[in-house]
Design a protein around this motif. Structure first.
Motif, PDB file in Angstrom:
ATOM      1  N   MET A   1       0.869  -1.262   0.032  1.00 43.74           N
ATOM      2  CA  MET A   1      -0.076   0.082   0.106  1.00 43.74           C
ATOM      3  C   MET A   1       0.920   1.025  -0.050  1.00 43.74           C
ATOM      4  N   MET A   2       0.296   2.379   0.017  1.00 46.34           N
ATOM      5  CA  MET A   2       0.948   3.788  -0.182  1.00 46.34           C
ATOM      6  C   MET A   2       2.021   3.877   0.898  1.00 46.34           C
ATOM      7  N   SER A   3       2.998   4.971   0.687  1.00 48.17           N
ATOM      8  CA  SER A   3       4.030   5.201   1.692  1.00 48.17           C
ATOM      9  C   SER A   3       3.712   6.459   2.547  1.00 48.17           C
TER      10      SER A   3
ATOM     11  N   ALA B   1     -11.996  -2.552  -8.320  1.00 46.20           N
ATOM     12  CA  ALA B   1     -13.459  -1.632  -7.993  1.00 46.20           C
ATOM     13  C   ALA B   1     -13.243  -0.330  -8.091  1.00 46.20           C
ATOM     14  N   THR B   2     -12.084   0.255  -7.384  1.00 48.06           N
ATOM     15  CA  THR B   2     -11.911   1.591  -6.903  1.00 48.06           C
ATOM     16  C   THR B   2     -11.671   2.263  -8.478  1.00 48.06           C
ATOM     17  N   GLY B   3     -10.547   1.586  -9.247  1.00 47.59           N
ATOM     18  CA  GLY B   3     -10.287   2.288 -10.513  1.00 47.59           C
ATOM     19  C   GLY B   3     -11.419   2.295 -11.385  1.00 47.59           C
TER      20      GLY B   3
ATOM     21  N   GLY C   1       0.515   8.473  -9.240  1.00 46.31           N
ATOM     22  CA  GLY C   1       0.312   7.269  -8.344  1.00 46.31           C
ATOM     23  C   GLY C   1       0.113   5.925  -9.092  1.00 46.31           C
ATOM     24  N   PHE C   2       0.846   4.882  -8.964  1.00 47.41           N
ATOM     25  CA  PHE C   2       0.507   3.785  -9.797  1.00 47.41           C
ATOM     26  C   PHE C   2       0.310   2.569  -9.152  1.00 47.41           C
ATOM     27  N   GLY C   3      -0.391   2.651  -8.078  1.00 50.72           N
ATOM     28  CA  GLY C   3      -0.691   1.456  -7.034  1.00 50.72           C
ATOM     29  C   GLY C   3      -2.045   0.768  -7.654  1.00 50.72           C
ATOM     30  N   ASN C   4      -2.668   0.279  -6.605  1.00 50.69           N
ATOM     31  CA  ASN C   4      -3.913  -0.583  -7.053  1.00 50.69           C
ATOM     32  C   ASN C   4      -5.035   0.333  -7.453  1.00 50.69           C
ATOM     33  N   ALA C   5      -5.187   1.835  -7.009  1.00 51.87           N
ATOM     34  CA  ALA C   5      -6.179   2.719  -7.352  1.00 51.87           C
ATOM     35  C   ALA C   5      -5.740   3.094  -8.720  1.00 51.87           C
ATOM     36  N   GLY C   6      -4.291   3.569  -8.804  1.00 51.06           N
ATOM     37  CA  GLY C   6      -3.927   4.318  -9.980  1.00 51.06           C
ATOM     38  C   GLY C   6      -3.872   3.379 -11.074  1.00 51.06           C
TER      39      GLY C   6
ATOM     40  N   SER D   1       2.861   8.631 -12.697  1.00 55.09           N
ATOM     41  CA  SER D   1       4.109   8.532 -12.034  1.00 55.09           C
ATOM     42  C   SER D   1       3.941   7.673 -10.693  1.00 55.09           C
ATOM     43  N   ASP D   2       5.063   7.438 -10.026  1.00 51.20           N
ATOM     44  CA  ASP D   2       4.910   6.739  -8.758  1.00 51.20           C
ATOM     45  C   ASP D   2       5.848   7.522  -7.721  1.00 51.20           C
ATOM     46  N   SER D   3       6.389   6.962  -6.634  1.00 50.83           N
ATOM     47  CA  SER D   3       7.026   7.523  -5.684  1.00 50.83           C
ATOM     48  C   SER D   3       8.372   7.886  -5.914  1.00 50.83           C
ATOM     49  N   GLN D   4       8.929   6.937  -7.087  1.00 47.39           N
ATOM     50  CA  GLN D   4      10.264   7.274  -7.741  1.00 47.39           C
ATOM     51  C   GLN D   4      10.350   8.487  -8.789  1.00 47.39           C
TER      52      GLN D   4
ATOM     53  N   SER E   1       8.841  15.102 -13.404  1.00 50.13           N
ATOM     54  CA  SER E   1       8.656  15.103 -11.825  1.00 50.13           C
ATOM     55  C   SER E   1       7.201  14.639 -11.377  1.00 50.13           C
ATOM     56  N   ASN E   2       7.257  14.558 -10.128  1.00 51.98           N
ATOM     57  CA  ASN E   2       5.972  14.502  -9.664  1.00 51.98           C
ATOM     58  C   ASN E   2       5.265  15.761  -9.378  1.00 51.98           C
ATOM     59  N   ASP E   3       5.954  16.843  -9.627  1.00 55.78           N
ATOM     60  CA  ASP E   3       5.214  18.236  -9.585  1.00 55.78           C
ATOM     61  C   ASP E   3       4.845  18.484 -10.981  1.00 55.78           C
TER      62      ASP E   3
ATOM     63  N   GLU F   1     -10.594  12.258  -8.459  1.00 54.80           N
ATOM     64  CA  GLU F   1      -9.711  11.786  -7.180  1.00 54.80           C
ATOM     65  C   GLU F   1      -9.920  10.527  -6.975  1.00 54.80           C
ATOM     66  N   ALA F   2      -8.644   9.584  -7.345  1.00 54.18           N
ATOM     67  CA  ALA F   2      -8.718   8.382  -6.797  1.00 54.18           C
ATOM     68  C   ALA F   2      -8.298   8.285  -5.534  1.00 54.18           C
ATOM     69  N   ALA F   3      -7.298   9.149  -4.987  1.00 55.58           N
ATOM     70  CA  ALA F   3      -6.715   9.088  -3.694  1.00 55.58           C
ATOM     71  C   ALA F   3      -7.736   9.705  -2.719  1.00 55.58           C
ATOM     72  N   ASN F   4      -7.597   9.469  -1.515  1.00 49.72           N
ATOM     73  CA  ASN F   4      -8.552  10.258  -0.261  1.00 49.72           C
ATOM     74  C   ASN F   4      -7.732  11.627  -0.298  1.00 49.72           C
ATOM     75  N   GLY F   5      -8.362  13.012  -0.466  1.00 49.10           N
ATOM     76  CA  GLY F   5      -8.078  14.007   0.007  1.00 49.10           C
ATOM     77  C   GLY F   5      -6.946  14.667  -0.571  1.00 49.10           C
TER      78      GLY F   5
HETATM   79  P1  NAD Z   1      -0.969   1.823  -3.194  1.00 46.70           P
HETATM   80  O1  NAD Z   1       0.030   1.816  -2.105  1.00 46.70           O
HETATM   81  O2  NAD Z   1      -1.455   0.589  -3.912  1.00 46.70           O
HETATM   82  O3  NAD Z   1      -0.531   2.750  -4.329  1.00 46.70           O
HETATM   83  C1  NAD Z   1       0.150   4.195  -3.819  1.00 46.70           C
HETATM   84  C2  NAD Z   1       0.903   4.669  -5.068  1.00 46.70           C
HETATM   85  O4  NAD Z   1       1.145   5.806  -5.153  1.00 46.70           O
HETATM   86  C3  NAD Z   1       2.329   3.697  -5.548  1.00 46.70           C
HETATM   87  O5  NAD Z   1       2.369   3.753  -6.788  1.00 46.70           O
HETATM   88  C4  NAD Z   1       3.297   4.764  -4.800  1.00 46.70           C
HETATM   89  O6  NAD Z   1       4.574   4.619  -5.494  1.00 46.70           O
HETATM   90  C5  NAD Z   1       2.582   6.163  -5.159  1.00 46.70           C
HETATM   91  N1  NAD Z   1       3.263   7.109  -4.469  1.00 46.70           N
HETATM   92  C6  NAD Z   1       3.571   7.407  -3.183  1.00 46.70           C
HETATM   93  N2  NAD Z   1       4.324   8.481  -3.110  1.00 46.70           N
HETATM   94  C7  NAD Z   1       4.233   9.433  -4.093  1.00 46.70           C
HETATM   95  C8  NAD Z   1       4.507  10.631  -4.590  1.00 46.70           C
HETATM   96  N3  NAD Z   1       5.085  11.423  -3.850  1.00 46.70           N
HETATM   97  N4  NAD Z   1       4.166  11.092  -5.788  1.00 46.70           N
HETATM   98  C9  NAD Z   1       3.654  10.028  -6.873  1.00 46.70           C
HETATM   99  N5  NAD Z   1       3.322   9.064  -6.546  1.00 46.70           N
HETATM  100  C10 NAD Z   1       3.568   8.281  -5.241  1.00 46.70           C
HETATM  101  O7  NAD Z   1      -2.159   2.762  -2.477  1.00 46.70           O
HETATM  102  P2  NAD Z   1      -3.762   2.690  -3.263  1.00 46.70           P
HETATM  103  O8  NAD Z   1      -4.702   1.590  -2.595  1.00 46.70           O
HETATM  104  O9  NAD Z   1      -3.597   2.769  -4.710  1.00 46.70           O
HETATM  105  O10 NAD Z   1      -4.261   3.915  -2.485  1.00 46.70           O
HETATM  106  C11 NAD Z   1      -4.025   5.258  -3.414  1.00 46.70           C
HETATM  107  C12 NAD Z   1      -4.984   6.273  -2.751  1.00 46.70           C
HETATM  108  O11 NAD Z   1      -6.240   5.814  -3.204  1.00 46.70           O
HETATM  109  C13 NAD Z   1      -4.785   6.437  -1.338  1.00 46.70           C
HETATM  110  O12 NAD Z   1      -5.208   7.815  -1.003  1.00 46.70           O
HETATM  111  C14 NAD Z   1      -6.101   5.820  -0.831  1.00 46.70           C
HETATM  112  O13 NAD Z   1      -6.633   6.034   0.378  1.00 46.70           O
HETATM  113  C15 NAD Z   1      -7.065   5.768  -1.932  1.00 46.70           C
HETATM  114  N6  NAD Z   1      -7.899   4.795  -2.269  1.00 46.70           N
HETATM  115  C16 NAD Z   1      -7.826   3.619  -2.575  1.00 46.70           C
HETATM  116  C17 NAD Z   1      -8.761   2.449  -2.773  1.00 46.70           C
HETATM  117  C18 NAD Z   1      -8.617   1.187  -3.131  1.00 46.70           C
HETATM  118  O14 NAD Z   1      -9.528   0.230  -3.234  1.00 46.70           O
HETATM  119  N7  NAD Z   1      -7.210   0.812  -3.252  1.00 46.70           N
HETATM  120  C19 NAD Z   1      -9.839   2.819  -2.244  1.00 46.70           C
HETATM  121  C20 NAD Z   1     -10.341   3.936  -2.181  1.00 46.70           C
HETATM  122  C21 NAD Z   1      -9.691   5.189  -2.043  1.00 46.70           C
END
Ligand code: NAD
Length: 423
Positions: free
Chosen positions: A1-3, A196-198, A225-230, A248-251, A285-287, A321-325
């Motif tokens: 999950m996210m960092s 489901a979120t995506g 962000g390229f985790g579960n939601a992204g 982008s991701d954290s790198q 960059s992330n900005d 907004e996939a992310a919260n807040g």
């Molecule tokens: P995740 O850990 O699977 O992915 C997070 C991604 O963000 C990773 O790719 C990470 O590298 C990237 N990231 C971290 N720091 C970053 C930065 N500074 N710049 C760019 N990218 C960065 O988490 P997730 O489950 O995908 O959750 C992401 C957001 O979505 C959170 O706010 C979470 O609350 C929200 N969300 C997720 C779900 C879900 O079902 N997964 C549901 C509702 C809300």
């Protein structure tokens, strides 16, 4: 999950939640007493969790479970593991869950839990012992008809399985999958839950594009962000015909004006651990990703990414907004003035909790649905939620976030009023 989750910022999330409630209360005209009921969680439990570490020492972790409202149904919301979890954070998140479930119009209230810990520094055995101790400590206030937790930051299927197993052992010693969602398929998880979120987000993007007169075939998309939601959000908007030009991701980030193939990018990330270095792209960059020349911007990483400092530089016509807040209140105002349509988190990422609800229904009925069934029901649900919020936005001439929360507050207040006050 996210960092780096919610607690890492200087803005107190509970204060933000209260400000949003104040605004919504004014819009829908609820009275002071009702406002006061909604301003506090119904119950917040703090628990101490003595855990035997691998070196045989005992460490005591602190955990919380905040139950904001059960006016419309059982409390529902995730459990997060992070060093910066705080009581105010879980209280805010539980209030947002109440709104999210009311917007999705599913029969749940809002809850949230968390443990102050650093799971990255813990072994599987330590995590299991701490999780089971937490399940034991909150067992009397959760339950299939009272409070149904789910995964959140740094928790997933394995923690949900331990909680289900502990709860089942404590409460009658028979299997009770319906006490928690986000489980692996083998113990009652739902098909379609991972995406489901995506997927829900992609449906809101489709609906918003119709309102704005944007053809998705000509839309460019940037995803932070390229985790579960992204990942799934990117893949599913691509499937709808849009071109994802930046990810982008954290790198760091990658950009290609001709489009980035999401399947290939995922393989690259699986191999190298990051999107960085993806062939046929240049790095950004992330900005920069937030200021990319694109039609749709999808923040899917951290909170407080779009602020008053960069909101004027956002070129997208739509922010989903996939992310919260990810957007601060000041940035919200700037985007609204600039006529950028923001699909707020409580609407855009509500697909996750909606499929959690489907998982719970399947568990209660001891049946399993096909992925097509799940996705079809999700589409209908999200499309209706979007239409309801959009109508509220037009009716009150307020931005989509205020409209979402106003709609939710109205629904929850109505339920409280109809049920009446006991005694
Ligand atoms: P995740 O850990 O699977 O992915 C997070 C991604 O963000 C990773 O790719 C990470 O590298 C990237 N990231 C971290 N720091 C970053 C930065 N500074 N710049 C760019 N990218 C960065 O988490 P997730 O489950 O995908 O959750 C992401 C957001 O979505 C959170 O706010 C979470 O609350 C929200 N969300 C997720 C779900 C879900 O079902 N997964 C549901 C509702 C809300």
């Amino acid at each position: 999950m996210m960092s780096e989750p919610m607690g890492s910022n200087i803005i107190n999330p509970f204060e933000v939640a209260l400000t949003q409630l104040d605004e919504a209360a004014k819009i829908v005209g609820i009275d002071r007493g009702m406002h006061d009921v909604l301003a506090q969680p119904k119950r917040v439990l703090t628990v101490s969790l003595p855990t035997r570490m691998d070196n045989d020492e005992i460490r005591v972790f602190t955990g919380f479970r905040s139950q904001h409202s059960d006016a419309r149904g059982p409390f529902k919301g995730g459990i997060r593991y992070h060093p910066q979890v705080s009581i105010d954070e879980v209280k805010a998140l539980s209030m947002w869950m109440t709104w999210k479930c009311a917007i999705a119009d599913i029969p749940y209230g809002g809850g949230k839990g968390g443990i102050i810990c650093n799971p990255k520094e813990m072994s599987i055995g330590e995590l299991e012992r701490m999780t089971r101790r937490y399940a034991y400590a909150i067992a009397d206030i959760i339950g299939p008809r009272t409070d149904i937790p789910a995964p959140d930051v740094y928790t997933g299927g394995k923690e949900m399985s331990w909680i289900m197993d502990t709860y089942s052992a404590l409460k009658g010693n028979f299997v009770q999958p319906e006490v928690i969602t986000g489980k692996p398929l083998a113990i009652g998880g739902s098909l379609g839950r991972n995406e489901a979120t995506g997927r829900g987000l992609s449906f809101t993007v489709r609906e918003a594009a119709k309102k704005l007169g944007i053809g998705l075939q000509t839309a460019n998309v940037a995803v932070q962000g390229f985790g579960n939601a992204g990942q799934f959000a990117a893949q599913l908007v691509e499937e709808q015909g849009a071109k994802v030009v930046a990810v982008s991701d954290s790198q760091g980030g990658v950009y290609n004006k001709n489009g980035i193939h999401i399947g290939s990018l995922r393989k690259h990330k699986e191999k190298t651990g990051s999107v960085v270095g993806f062939p046929e792209s240049r790095s950004i960059s992330n900005d920069e990703i937030l200021e990319t020349d694109c039609t749709i911007l999808i923040p899917a990483a951290l909170e407080n990414q779009i602020t008053k400092k960069n909101a004027n530089k956002v070129k997208a016509k739509m922010v989903a907004e996939a992310a919260n807040g990810p957007t601060t209140p000041e940035a919200d105002e700037i985007l609204y003035k600039n006529e950028t349509l923001v699909i707020p988190d409580v609407l855009a990422n509500g697909g996750g909790v909606t499929v959690s609800y489907f998982e719970w229904l399947q568990n209660l009925r001891r049946e399993y649905w096909t992925e097509d069934q799940v996705n079809g029901m999700l589409d209908r649900n999200v499309t209706k939620a979007f239409a309801d919020v959009y109508e509220t936005h037009e009716k009150y001439q307020v931005n989509m976030r205020k409209a979402s929360i106003a709609l939710a507050v109205g629904r929850v207040a109505e339920a409280i009023k109809i049920r009446g006050l006991w005694p």
